[in-house]
Write an enzyme that holds these catalytic residues in place. Sequence first.
Site, PDB file in Angstrom:
ATOM      1  N   HIS A 243     -77.945 -65.211 -64.286  1.00  0.00           N
ATOM      2  CA  HIS A 243     -79.264 -64.782 -63.841  1.00  0.00           C
ATOM      3  C   HIS A 243     -79.416 -63.253 -63.765  1.00  0.00           C
ATOM      4  CE1 HIS A 243     -79.944 -68.947 -62.475  1.00  0.00           C
ATOM      5  NE2 HIS A 243     -78.828 -68.867 -61.808  1.00  0.00           N
TER       6      HIS A 243
HETATM    7  O1  RIB Z   1     -81.617 -68.287 -58.231  1.00  0.00           O
HETATM    8  C1  RIB Z   1     -80.669 -67.388 -58.762  1.00  0.00           C
HETATM    9  C2  RIB Z   1     -80.526 -66.184 -57.894  1.00  0.00           C
HETATM   10  O2  RIB Z   1     -80.096 -66.571 -56.599  1.00  0.00           O
HETATM   11  C3  RIB Z   1     -79.463 -65.202 -58.400  1.00  0.00           C
HETATM   12  O3  RIB Z   1     -79.829 -63.890 -58.037  1.00  0.00           O
HETATM   13  C4  RIB Z   1     -78.237 -65.604 -57.664  1.00  0.00           C
HETATM   14  O4  RIB Z   1     -77.316 -64.524 -57.479  1.00  0.00           O
HETATM   15  C5  RIB Z   1     -78.818 -66.002 -56.342  1.00  0.00           C
HETATM   16  O5  RIB Z   1     -78.989 -64.804 -55.573  1.00  0.00           O
END
Ligand code: RIB
Length: 313
Positions: A243
Amino acid sequence: MTRRKIIIDTDPGQDDAVAILLALGAPDALEVLGVTAVAGNVPLPLTERNARIVCELAGRPDIPVFAGCDAPLVRKLVTAEHVHGKTGLDGPPMDDPTMALQDRHGVDFIIDTLRAEAAGTVTLCPLGPLTNIATAFARAPDVVGKVQEIVLMGGAYFEVGNITPAAEFNIYVDPEAAAQVFASGVKLTVMPLDVTHKALTTKPRIDAFRALGTRVGDMVAAWTDFFERFDMAKYGSEGAPLHDPCVIAYLLEPDLFTGRYINVAVETGSDLTLGMTVADWWRVTDRAPNATFMGDLDAEGFYRLLTDRLARL
Ligand code: RIB
Ligand code: CA
């Protein structure tokens, strides 16, 4: 090439860690002014510790790391040890950091930096809940107009939620903060699950990290090996979505991403859909656009960029 000045606001988290490494692997393009930790994936004492571990891993103990907010604006903290493990960086064994945590609060660092730097020259890169950013804007409204851009990881539209059926984790943890940031008027680029779920860590991609033959490569491979088990079990996918590195990759090679400039609002009232990013992807309302909401990426290009930059650490 003028280096872009950035502040990384983060809740490490294995994917946050990879994002920080990507940024520190691109000193020719990015000047990391500081890293501000926020409570999110794990509580603040761990996210600030993990941020320092990652900076030291990158050989950059000079990067100032600050502890920010330890809880959302008005709600109880929700964490994600089920994804990231108890420490937030589970996978390989980790030594405690030796670099010091800065004394100043992370929110004060954000405010002071935006006031000190020329207007329009600092990009904020939130990788976790938006508590620090919203608190800075509320405490110092004069800095809102000085932000160059916010490029954040959060939200979802076609992919819907990952922490609830409707909401993505970062937005869900502090929906009030997210609503304030999305309504702030600051130039906003959003990396939602719609795009991060296309940036999957496949075995060849993890093998490429390991093939670097460096401590950074080995750590990233071990983190992604650990991190992917949750998403693979849940979605039956071939790997885990990286992500947060999408935020930094966008700063380095924006053409890897495609999206639309649309209105995005955050649900803060309904318990059923709390934290949902209501993205007007089909422009069916008269709500004014406020964000470039990404929908697709060149995944091969993303992993090429990431692996190339990690190799330089
Ligand atoms: O949903 C994904 C996000 O939530 C990413 O930033 C992961 O590190 C968590 O913080
Ligand atoms: Ca994160």
